[in-house]
Design a protein around this motif. Structure first.
Motif, PDB file in Angstrom:
ATOM      1  N   ALA A  43      15.723  -1.565   5.568  1.00  0.00           N
ATOM      2  CA  ALA A  43      16.310  -0.535   5.419  1.00  0.00           C
ATOM      3  C   ALA A  43      16.522  -1.015   3.453  1.00  0.00           C
ATOM      4  N   ASP A  44      16.064  -2.371   3.408  1.00  0.00           N
ATOM      5  CA  ASP A  44      16.230  -3.054   2.185  1.00  0.00           C
ATOM      6  C   ASP A  44      15.133  -2.738   1.178  1.00  0.00           C
ATOM      7  N   SER A  45      14.089  -1.806   2.092  1.00  0.00           N
ATOM      8  CA  SER A  45      12.673  -1.729   0.549  1.00  0.00           C
ATOM      9  C   SER A  45      12.392  -0.286   0.770  1.00  0.00           C
ATOM     10  N   LYS A  46      13.231   0.923   0.736  1.00  0.00           N
ATOM     11  CA  LYS A  46      13.254   2.007   1.507  1.00  0.00           C
ATOM     12  C   LYS A  46      13.882   2.883   0.088  1.00  0.00           C
ATOM     13  N   GLU A  47      12.528   2.275  -1.170  1.00  0.00           N
ATOM     14  CA  GLU A  47      12.404   3.623  -2.436  1.00  0.00           C
ATOM     15  C   GLU A  47      11.063   3.193  -2.303  1.00  0.00           C
ATOM     16  N   CYS A  48      11.013   4.097  -2.876  1.00  0.00           N
ATOM     17  CA  CYS A  48       9.801   4.618  -3.770  1.00  0.00           C
ATOM     18  C   CYS A  48       9.200   4.714  -5.325  1.00  0.00           C
ATOM     19  N   VAL A  84       5.716   8.181  -8.519  1.00  0.00           N
ATOM     20  CA  VAL A  84       6.129   7.437  -9.738  1.00  0.00           C
ATOM     21  C   VAL A  84       4.715   7.855 -11.325  1.00  0.00           C
ATOM     22  N   GLU A  85       3.888   7.746 -11.043  1.00  0.00           N
ATOM     23  CA  GLU A  85       3.164   7.992 -12.420  1.00  0.00           C
ATOM     24  C   GLU A  85       3.428  10.037 -12.785  1.00  0.00           C
ATOM     25  N   PRO A  86       3.793  10.495 -12.220  1.00  0.00           N
ATOM     26  CA  PRO A  86       3.911  11.869 -12.780  1.00  0.00           C
ATOM     27  C   PRO A  86       4.883  12.605 -12.767  1.00  0.00           C
ATOM     28  N   LEU A  87       6.117  11.791 -12.760  1.00  0.00           N
ATOM     29  CA  LEU A  87       7.405  11.592 -13.176  1.00  0.00           C
ATOM     30  C   LEU A  87       7.547  10.644 -14.151  1.00  0.00           C
ATOM     31  N   LEU A 103       0.756  -1.305  -0.084  1.00  0.00           N
ATOM     32  CA  LEU A 103       0.117   0.357  -0.168  1.00  0.00           C
ATOM     33  C   LEU A 103       0.879   1.115   0.729  1.00  0.00           C
ATOM     34  N   ARG A 104       1.739   1.151   0.694  1.00  0.00           N
ATOM     35  CA  ARG A 104       2.562   1.949   0.439  1.00  0.00           C
ATOM     36  C   ARG A 104       3.807   1.889  -0.766  1.00  0.00           C
ATOM     37  N   LYS A 105       3.246   0.870  -1.495  1.00  0.00           N
ATOM     38  CA  LYS A 105       4.453   1.531  -2.808  1.00  0.00           C
ATOM     39  C   LYS A 105       2.717   2.063  -3.512  1.00  0.00           C
ATOM     40  N   ALA A 106       2.049   2.176  -3.724  1.00  0.00           N
ATOM     41  CA  ALA A 106       0.755   2.135  -4.250  1.00  0.00           C
ATOM     42  C   ALA A 106       0.541   3.673  -4.398  1.00  0.00           C
ATOM     43  N   CYS A 107       0.980   4.099  -2.913  1.00  0.00           N
ATOM     44  CA  CYS A 107       0.979   4.999  -2.604  1.00  0.00           C
ATOM     45  C   CYS A 107       1.857   5.971  -3.379  1.00  0.00           C
ATOM     46  N   CYS A 108       3.182   5.639  -3.495  1.00  0.00           N
ATOM     47  CA  CYS A 108       4.050   6.745  -4.309  1.00  0.00           C
ATOM     48  C   CYS A 108       3.711   6.592  -5.317  1.00  0.00           C
ATOM     49  N   HIS A 109       3.641   5.126  -5.879  1.00  0.00           N
ATOM     50  CA  HIS A 109       3.552   5.193  -7.165  1.00  0.00           C
ATOM     51  C   HIS A 109       2.190   5.979  -8.214  1.00  0.00           C
ATOM     52  N   ILE A 110       1.257   6.953  -7.085  1.00  0.00           N
ATOM     53  CA  ILE A 110       0.069   7.552  -7.883  1.00  0.00           C
ATOM     54  C   ILE A 110       0.582   9.016  -7.595  1.00  0.00           C
ATOM     55  N   ARG A 111       1.369   9.427  -6.718  1.00  0.00           N
ATOM     56  CA  ARG A 111       1.623  10.311  -6.339  1.00  0.00           C
ATOM     57  C   ARG A 111       3.131  10.897  -6.523  1.00  0.00           C
TER      58      ARG A 111
END
Length: 255
Positions: free
Chosen positions: A224-229, A124-127, A114-122
């Motif tokens: 620590a090994d998952s901390k990328e958006c 990744v998609e704009p990038l 769910l965190r990655k889903a939020c990051c994707h919307i806010r």
């Protein structure tokens, strides 16, 4: 503007000249390349190098809708200092609304998916929209920032976005960044002075404690090994998370 390196300490002069040369080579090879700025300290160094020296490279930022006020205030400071605005990209408001309605405003605390889903919307998609039509992009990533970045190259193929990716500060240290900021009087986020070496969205960022690594305050509830958006998904060496499950989240205590 203090961009000339003639009177710099020798090591800083060498490092600064090397950075400008790296950026100049990028601009020559990829005239449409752009620097993606999170407005962090590293990205402010890149912004100063690009805008302060008149390099023909674009600088843009992603306003996720959940950034600190101190972060957003840097946009005006950059425009005032360099006379060039930073291009700002926003997430699709409908996608944000639908995600919040389905999962809750703080669902990212519930699971990695769910965190990655939020990051994707806010983010990744704009990038993806911001990079459309460009042959390359530039980041402020450094190897010592996180476990996911220890092997970060200066240049790489970005399979996620399908273009060339440059990390010209990959071999810089934390002290290198701040020595440069102090010497050139580069604008920076005042939250850095309050114990925030790495700054993202407000609900996903906290000040670090003594002895913690530089990105400990980002998504501090995760390993620590998952901390990328998702912007730098190629850095991850872990398997993809399971699909997101519906549910409403609540914020954990930030201690």
């Amino acid at each position: 503007m203090g961009i000339e390196a003639g009177s710099l300490p020798p090591e800083l002069e060498r490092r600064w000249a090397d950075l400008l040369e790296r950026l100049q080579r990028i601009a020559q090879r990829y005239p449409q390349a752009a620097c993606a700025s999170s407005l962090a300290a590293e990205d402010m160094v890149l912004t100063h190098a690009i805008l302060g020296s008149g390099l023909n490279l674009a600088v843009f930022s992603l306003d996720t809708g959940r950034l600190h006020a101190e972060t957003l205030a840097l946009l005006d400071r950059i425009h005032q200092r360099y006379g060039r605005p930073v291009e700002v990209w926003h997430p699709d408001p409908q996608a944000v609304q639908e995600h919040v309605q389905e999962h809750g405003a703080y669902a990212f605390y519930e699971s990695l998916a769910l965190r990655k889903a939020c990051c994707h919307i806010r983010k990744v998609e704009p990038l993806r929209r911001a990079l459309r039509g460009r042959g390359a992009w530039i980041t402020g990533q450094r190897r010592e920032q996180a476990a996911t970045r220890h092997e970060l190259p200066l240049e790489e193929d970005d399979a996620v976005f399908g273009l060339r990716k440059f990390n010209p500060l990959a071999d810089w240290s934390h002290e290198d960044i701040w020595q440069t900021i102090r010497w050139f009087d580069i604008p920076y986020n005042p939250l850095h002075d309050q114990g925030y070496p790495s700054i993202g969205c407000e609900p996903c960022t906290r000040a670090i404690k003594p002895g913690e690594d530089l990105r400990a305050g980002r998504w501090w509830w995760e390993s620590a090994d998952s901390k990328e958006c998702g912007l730098h998904a190629g850095n991850l060496r872990t398997a993809a998370p399971p699909p997101a499950q519906p549910g409403r989240g609540s914020a954990p205590t930030q201690e």
